[in-house]
Design an enzyme around this catalytic site. Structure first.
Site, short mmCIF file in Angstrom:
data_model
loop_
_atom_site.label_atom_id
_atom_site.label_comp_id
_atom_site.label_asym_id
_atom_site.label_seq_id
_atom_site.Cartn_x
_atom_site.Cartn_y
_atom_site.Cartn_z
CG ASN A 131 -2.05 -0.95 1.16
OD1 ASN A 131 -2.29 -1.56 0.13
ND2 ASN A 131 -2.76 -1.10 2.26
NE ARG A 183 -7.62 -1.97 -11.04
CZ ARG A 183 -6.60 -1.15 -11.26
NH1 ARG A 183 -5.56 -1.59 -11.95
NH2 ARG A 183 -6.60 0.08 -10.80
NE ARG A 187 -2.13 5.58 -10.99
CZ ARG A 187 -2.99 6.56 -10.73
NH1 ARG A 187 -3.98 6.35 -9.91
NH2 ARG A 187 -2.87 7.73 -11.30
CG HIS A 208 -13.97 2.61 -12.17
ND1 HIS A 208 -14.73 2.65 -11.02
CD2 HIS A 208 -12.85 1.90 -11.86
CE1 HIS A 208 -14.10 2.00 -10.05
NE2 HIS A 208 -12.96 1.54 -10.53
CE1 TYR A 239 -8.75 -7.32 -3.88
CE2 TYR A 239 -9.79 -5.69 -5.26
CZ TYR A 239 -8.65 -6.24 -4.71
OH TYR A 239 -7.43 -5.69 -4.99
NE ARG A 266 -10.08 -0.64 0.79
CZ ARG A 266 -10.30 -0.55 -0.51
NH1 ARG A 266 -11.38 -1.07 -1.02
NH2 ARG A 266 -9.47 0.07 -1.32
CG HIS A 316 -13.68 -3.38 -4.22
ND1 HIS A 316 -14.28 -3.62 -5.44
CD2 HIS A 316 -12.66 -2.53 -4.46
CE1 HIS A 316 -13.65 -2.94 -6.38
NE2 HIS A 316 -12.66 -2.27 -5.82
#
Length: 715
Positions: free
Chosen positions: A77, A404, A434, A464, A497, A593, A621
């Site tokens: 992170n 992704r 990213r 997204h 997730y 979160r 998530h």
């Protein structure tokens, strides 16, 4: 668990109101009315998030190897924070375009406090390893050693392995008039070696990169491990025969790895991004990690050659780069890990599992299905939905977004199979996701070669949203089926997730999705939808309207309550609307979160706001927006966090969950997350997070409930 989303946000949103509920705004929402210090700083809030991850690594009530894994997550992170957030802030300051934070801090103050807070956490992180985890692991028979701790037999064994498998891979790079200082790639681990020529007495400097393709922790005995760089250091004479080794020091550089790509048409964008990926590894450094033992003259050389300031140097007890602790966390010791859990097939889909193939379309004609991963299996719901659509001869077309996905994704394979079978397949691939850019470029090319129609979204916006639309020819006409989710189409991360998805044949939702896909692939200017809120055109306004609708319900004496679950809450206009609701008496529960810029519990401003953070074995998530609605609750799920880049610079989608049963279910989950009896971290008005251990563990509660459902279905 990974980091909170770290995309840069600079613009301040418009604070205009909306009148969908046909009520006047409760009061003026300009910054002159609300206190100027009402926002917490987003960078410092992110660092506080990573501090919560470190707390999990310290938690002796957690299984030992899971604590080790949280140590690795913390390190990963923080790397991303420096690569993106710190690097972006430094770049904007240097260019003279940085603006003061909405928290009131100047850009240089934010940068300084970010360095100070993150450096302190890095020291705490290393201390936790050396003073606690190493001893705790040793007590369980797992030893993390240094070279000097090895027995002679172990040294001989590891030396043999080193000569056969590591030494041939290494490339020493000398520094002298004929050899300029080598380029040090971002996040690489390196040995700085000081040598002396015994013939001339002259000292030299060399760099040796620790190869990332070889396991970092070399096994020297049953569950006994030594860092690879220690083994390399012990064998430096093999790399520099005839030279005298005076000293060696481990160091690591973090670089700016954000991308800046000018968009034109799709093909130019693809080529520009490929070129930018080549340049990424040459970004300027933003952090230099060294061990405490480094010699001052070697540190000075590194700082001069890398262009690193003293503020950006972090002295730590080695070993550096503790992301590698994932290798230790993966040791086969199930008694030191979380109890195994694999999500089962959702009960409404299990009813059709006996057919061959499982007929999800039949199930969705009966009812909507709300899946909650990983408690409900991704493979037997979302993945099967795409696989069945690809194999079904009655399916005419599949349209899907991909942000992704995994490297061996069966979803990619299904889309390729569908295209080869003659179906119309439209895939919107976001190649600017990213750190997944290279993989997404590869998948885009592969899909194109298979005959899929691949598009890259709308110029200037990242796509997204998580959408899939299937068009099927049925006896009563063309019917559309859809999936709208909060997470990526990634079978691997779906096991770790926490995400929510809606599988539906609802004609209003599928009609909206048809128009939205036409917008994404063509020239449609559609912005208003019946059952969707879509950014950047309408999502922020739609949420503000619903927040103000709760104020109107409260004033009319009807049931009013706002519950929000997101990864990050930064957007000032949304926060101000939540402040308005609180001041009007509406309870506001925020489950976040990562980054949270709202100040709960401020007298006269946010007494009715509660903000909690839930962290655990699964990465929280999902994004859920729930409103009491005067007694008729509504819930929206989708891809959007409450950040500028989500609301202004991305195509994001929230869907109005049509089933009252599902709305109630989502409300129950959010209410449990915020409940005083649930373990969480709680945010106070000063921006401090306080851990609270309650009688209920949210994720454990959901696991138990999923197991009970599965048991009832089997009986």
């Amino acid at each position: 668990m990974d980091s909170a989303d770290l995309d840069a946000d600079l613009d301040v949103p418009d604070l205009s109101s909306s009148d969908e509920f046909d009520v006047d705004p409760p009061f003026d929402t300009t910054s002159d009315v609300l206190p100027p210090d009402r926002f917490l700083d987003r960078e410092l809030s992110w660092i506080a998030f990573n501090a919560r991850v470190l707390e999990l690594a310290r938690d002796r009530d957690l299984p030992l190897l899971e604590r080790v894994r949280f140590m690795a997550i913390f390190a990963s992170n923080l790397d991303e924070f420096f690569m993106v957030r710190v690097a972006g802030l430094k770049r904007r300051i240097a260019a003279g375009v940085a603006v003061p934070s909405t928290s009131g801090l100047s850009p240089k103050e934010v940068l300084g406090r970010s360095f100070e807070a993150s450096h302190a956490l890095m020291v705490e992180h290393a201390t936790e390893l050396h003073e606690h985890l190493v001893d705790d692991l040793r007590a369980e028979g797992i030893e993390l050693l240094r070279w000097d701790d090895l027995t002679e037999d172990e040294r001989e064994g590891v030396s043999t392995t080193y000569r056969e498998r590591v030494f041939p891979v290494l490339t020493p790079l000398a520094v002298d008039p004929a050899h300029p200082f080598p380029y040090i790639s971002g996040l690489s681990l390196n040995l700085a070696v000081v040598l002396r020529n015994p013939g001339t007495g002259k000292e030299h400097f060399a760099r040796v990169k620790v190869p990332p393709i070889i396991n970092r922790w070399m096994q020297v005995g049953p569950q006994r491990f030594v860092p690879l760089e220690d083994v390399m250091a012990a064998h430096l004479p093999l790399l520099f025969p005839g030279m005298e080794i005076l000293a060696h020091h481990t160091f690591r550089v973090t670089r700016n790895e954000d991308l800046e790509v000018e968009e034109d048409d799709a093909e130019n964008l693809l080529k520009a991004l490929e070129q930018e990926l080549l340049r990424r590894k040459f970004g300027p450094p933003v952090r230099l990690e060294v061990e405490h033992s480094i010699a001052p003259d070697v540190l000075e050389l590194l700082m001069d050659e890398l262009g690193v300031h003293a503020q950006e140097v972090v002295h730590l007890d080695g070993p550096l780069d503790l992301r590698s602790l994932n290798e230790i966390a993966d040791i086969d010791r199930p008694e030191l890990q979380f109890d195994p859990f694999v999500g089962g097939t959702h009960s409404h889909l299990a009813e059709v599992e006996t057919s061959s193939p499982a007929d999800l379309f039949s199930a969705l004609r009966k009812r909507d299905v709300l899946v909650h991963h990983p408690y409900d299996s991704f493979a037997t719901s979302v993945q099967r939905f795409i696989e069945q659509a690809a194999a079904d001869p009655k399916v005419l077309a599949i349209k899907q977004t991909l942000y992704r996905t995994s490297g061996d994704s069966p979803i990619i394979d299904s889309l390729i199979d569908a295209a080869r079978a003659g179906k119309q397949v439209l895939v919107l691939v976001e190649i600017k996701a990213r750190f997944d850019e290279q993989a997404n470029i590869r998948w885009a090319r592969k899909l194109e070669r298979a005959g899929c129609h691949v598009v890259y979204g709308i110029v200037g916006l990242k796509t997204h949203c998580k959408l899939a639309l299937v068009l099927r020819d049925e006896p009563d006409g063309l019917r559309r089926y859809a999936h709208i989710g909060t997470g990526n189409y990634n079978p691997k991360t779906a096991r770790m997730y926490e995400d929510i998805g809606l599988l539906t044949a609802n004609p209003e939702i599928t009609h909206d999705l048809t128009e939205l896909f036409n917008n994404l692939s063509g020239f449609s200017q559609q912005t208003d939808y019946r059952k969707l809120l879509v950014a950047p055109a309408r999502l922020r306004d739609g949420l503000v309207e619903r927040i103000r609708g709760e104020i109107a319900h409260h004033r009319a004496g009807r049931d009013a309550h706002i519950r929000i679950k997101v990864n990050s809450l930064v957007d000032e206009r949304i926060i101000d609307a939540l402040y308005e609701a609180s001041m009007a008496g509406v309870p506001v529960d925020v489950v976040v979160r990562g980054i949270c810029a709202i100040r709960p519990g401020v007298p006269g401003l946010s007494e009715n706001v509660r903000a909690v953070s839930v962290l655990g074995r699964f990465l929280e998530h999902s994004r859920v927006y729930w409103f009491a609605g005067g007694g008729t609750p509504e819930a929206w799920i989708g891809s959007a966090d409450l950040m500028h880049r989500n609301l202004d610079r991305r195509v994001e989608v929230l869907v109005d969950v049509p089933s009252a049963e599902h709305v109630e279910h989502l409300g129950e989950i959010l209410a449990t997350a915020s409940d005083p009896d649930t373990s969480s971290w709680r945010l106070d008005a000063n921006g401090e997070w306080h851990r609270h251990v309650g009688t209920c563990d949210l994720q454990g509660w959901l696991i138990d409930r999923a197991r009970r459902r599965r048991s009832r279905a089997a009986s």
